[in-house]
Design an enzyme around this catalytic site. Structure first.
Site, short mmCIF file in Angstrom:
data_model
loop_
_atom_site.label_atom_id
_atom_site.label_comp_id
_atom_site.label_asym_id
_atom_site.label_seq_id
_atom_site.Cartn_x
_atom_site.Cartn_y
_atom_site.Cartn_z
N ASP A 48 38.16 31.72 48.33
CA ASP A 48 38.32 32.36 47.02
C ASP A 48 38.22 33.88 47.17
OD1 ASP A 48 37.71 31.86 43.78
OD2 ASP A 48 36.82 33.68 44.60
N TYR A 53 38.77 42.65 45.06
CA TYR A 53 37.90 42.63 46.25
C TYR A 53 38.46 43.50 47.36
CZ TYR A 53 35.89 38.33 44.14
OH TYR A 53 35.32 37.40 43.30
N LYS A 78 42.69 36.30 42.10
CA LYS A 78 42.49 36.61 40.68
C LYS A 78 43.19 37.91 40.30
CE LYS A 78 37.85 34.82 41.45
NZ LYS A 78 37.66 35.28 42.84
N HIS A 111 40.75 37.34 35.85
CA HIS A 111 39.40 37.64 36.35
C HIS A 111 38.36 37.79 35.22
CE1 HIS A 111 37.48 39.42 40.21
NE2 HIS A 111 36.57 38.79 39.50
#
Length: 278
Positions: A48, A53, A78, A111
């Site tokens: 994930d 990120y 996401k 998200h």
């Protein structure tokens, strides 16, 4: 759920592993590549990540170098807040796909609802298109409360298949969990270990000692027995293996109740109603 390969069936028939690796705050480059490879070598099938990120490229590289056939893996990413909106969502998805070096993703999530922007319905229309076009096998949301879900479902063709939220013994979100069950939406936990904040809890320690397990393993087992998909994060190979070693014991109903009793509605992350960060 008997092993790390055990899956839950989403409401569209797609099989999603109960346990996966989360890579929030795992550094792009060598750190994320080695973490993902260690997880895949340990038997994990689910990874994930998220655009925000900043490590989708490393995740993609690790997948490519793992030697495991793509169809055996379950990859989630996401859409970040600043990209919400119909056209911007489609463009952001293509960018994620390119970074991951994949032809499709297994699960794509909004998200955060970002209610102040009020674009999640428009964004969801783009998600429905990506799903119909076969670019994603399942679509869902992250950090949506009941009222966000109700609002979204009222104007949607396709119901979210997953809702990934902050979930741990101090924030067990009982009412949201019941709502998701009723509507066939799979609940998934981020920050299942409360960012390490629960590892010294006395109740959990006693239960862990009884089973010869760590407190982290007891928490992850509690997630699974509550039928919540979970994605603990770690960068250490021995910890990645330990997090997956939760299929050889079972918590009694009394132990489950004791852990349920730790709830304080306490968040370590933002409240979704207030989160509007770009």
């Amino acid at each position: 759920m008997k092993s790390l390969q055990s899956t839950t069936r989403l409401h569209n028939g797609v099989e999603m592993p109960w346990l996966g690796l989360g890579v929030f705050k795992v550094e792009e480059g060598e750190e994320v590549i080695s973490s993902v490879k260690a997880a895949i070598e340990a038997g994990y099938k689910s990874i994930d990540t998220a655009a925000i990120y900043g490590n989708e490229e490393g995740v993609g590289k690790a997948i490519a170098e793992s030697g495991v056939p793509r169809e055996e893996l379950f990859i989630t990413t996401k859409l970040w807040n600043s990209e919400q909106g119909y056209e911007s969502t489609l463009a952001a998805f293509e960018e994620s796909l390119k970074k991951l070096q994949l032809d499709y993703v297994d699960l794509y999530l909004i998200h955060w609802p970002v209610p102040k922007k009020d674009k999640y319905k428009e964004t969801w229309k783009a998600f429905e298109k990506l799903y119909k076009d076969g670019k994603v096998r399942a679509i869902g949301v992250s950090n949506f409360k009941e009222h966000h879900l109700e609002d979204l479902i009222a104007d949607s063709e396709i119901k979210p298949m997953v809702n990934q939220v902050e979930y741990h013994p101090r924030l067990s979100q009982g009412s949201l969990h019941d709502y998701c069950k009723k509507h066939g939406i799979q609940l998934e936990a981020w920050s299942p270990l409360m960012q390490g904040g629960l590892l010294d809890d006395q109740v959990l320690k006693e239960i862990a000692d009884k089973h010869g397990k760590s407190t982290a393993q007891v928490i992850l087992r509690w997630d699974l027995q509550n039928e919540v998909v979970t994605i603990p994060k770690s960068t250490k190979p021995h910890r990645i293996k330990e997090n997956a070693d939760v299929f050889d014991f079972e918590l009694s109903s009394e132990e489950m109740e004791k852990i349920n009793g730790l709830n304080q509605d306490k968040r370590v992350g933002p409240d979704p109603d207030d989160m509007d960060r770009e």
